[in-house]
Motif scaffolding. Structure first.
Motif, PDB file in Angstrom:
ATOM      1  N   SER A   1       0.837  -1.202   0.000  1.00  0.00           N
ATOM      2  CA  SER A   1       0.000   0.000   0.000  1.00  0.00           C
ATOM      3  C   SER A   1       0.872   1.253   0.000  1.00  0.00           C
ATOM      4  O   SER A   1       0.542   2.248  -0.648  1.00  0.00           O
ATOM      5  N   LYS A   2       1.980   1.194   0.685  1.00  0.00           N
ATOM      6  CA  LYS A   2       2.909   2.320   0.703  1.00  0.00           C
ATOM      7  C   LYS A   2       3.458   2.557  -0.705  1.00  0.00           C
ATOM      8  O   LYS A   2       3.551   3.691  -1.159  1.00  0.00           O
ATOM      9  N   MET A   3       3.771   1.481  -1.428  1.00  0.00           N
ATOM     10  CA  MET A   3       4.268   1.599  -2.797  1.00  0.00           C
ATOM     11  C   MET A   3       3.204   2.160  -3.738  1.00  0.00           C
ATOM     12  O   MET A   3       3.526   2.809  -4.724  1.00  0.00           O
ATOM     13  N   ALA A   4       1.940   1.895  -3.430  1.00  0.00           N
ATOM     14  CA  ALA A   4       0.830   2.380  -4.250  1.00  0.00           C
ATOM     15  C   ALA A   4       0.395   3.782  -3.840  1.00  0.00           C
ATOM     16  O   ALA A   4      -0.453   4.390  -4.492  1.00  0.00           O
ATOM     17  N   GLY A   5       0.961   4.302  -2.737  1.00  0.00           N
ATOM     18  CA  GLY A   5       0.604   5.622  -2.254  1.00  0.00           C
ATOM     19  C   GLY A   5      -0.789   5.681  -1.648  1.00  0.00           C
ATOM     20  O   GLY A   5      -1.480   6.684  -1.740  1.00  0.00           O
ATOM     21  N   MET A   6      -1.205   4.578  -1.048  1.00  0.00           N
ATOM     22  CA  MET A   6      -2.542   4.491  -0.454  1.00  0.00           C
ATOM     23  C   MET A   6      -2.450   4.101   1.010  1.00  0.00           C
ATOM     24  O   MET A   6      -1.441   3.550   1.453  1.00  0.00           O
ATOM     25  N   LYS A   7      -3.539   4.337   1.722  1.00  0.00           N
ATOM     26  CA  LYS A   7      -3.644   3.846   3.095  1.00  0.00           C
ATOM     27  C   LYS A   7      -3.905   2.343   3.030  1.00  0.00           C
ATOM     28  O   LYS A   7      -4.615   1.869   2.147  1.00  0.00           O
ATOM     29  N   PRO A   8      -3.344   1.568   3.956  1.00  0.00           N
ATOM     30  CA  PRO A   8      -3.506   0.104   3.926  1.00  0.00           C
ATOM     31  C   PRO A   8      -4.971  -0.347   3.885  1.00  0.00           C
ATOM     32  O   PRO A   8      -5.307  -1.259   3.133  1.00  0.00           O
ATOM     33  N   VAL A   9      -5.842   0.304   4.625  1.00  0.00           N
ATOM     34  CA  VAL A   9      -7.239  -0.132   4.644  1.00  0.00           C
ATOM     35  C   VAL A   9      -7.898   0.086   3.284  1.00  0.00           C
ATOM     36  O   VAL A   9      -8.692  -0.736   2.825  1.00  0.00           O
TER      37      VAL A   9
END
Length: 66
Positions: A52-60
């Motif tokens: 999620s960090k690589m996608a630039g998103m919050k994990p949830v």
């Protein structure tokens, strides 16, 4: 069993890349561990946190991608 889970996760990551939901250059290392508390299941992975960090998103939010 762990290798089967790793393969399933890697296939899912490849599908997310193909769908443009994960950057093509993202290469998170898939790790499967035994849980510390068996009430939480047999295995655990931090792949949602890492990818999620690589996608630039919050994990949830990332865990709801399809």
């Amino acid at each position: 069993m762990k290798q089967q889970l790793i393969s399933l996760i890697e296939d899912t990551l490849a599908a997310l890349k193909a769908a443009g939901k994960l950057p093509e250059d993202a290469a998170p290392k898939v790790m499967i561990d035994s849980t510390k508390d068996k009430a939480h299941g047999d295995y655990a992975s931090n792949i949602a946190m890492v990818s999620s960090k690589m996608a630039g998103m919050k994990p949830v939010s990332y865990t709801h991608l399809r």
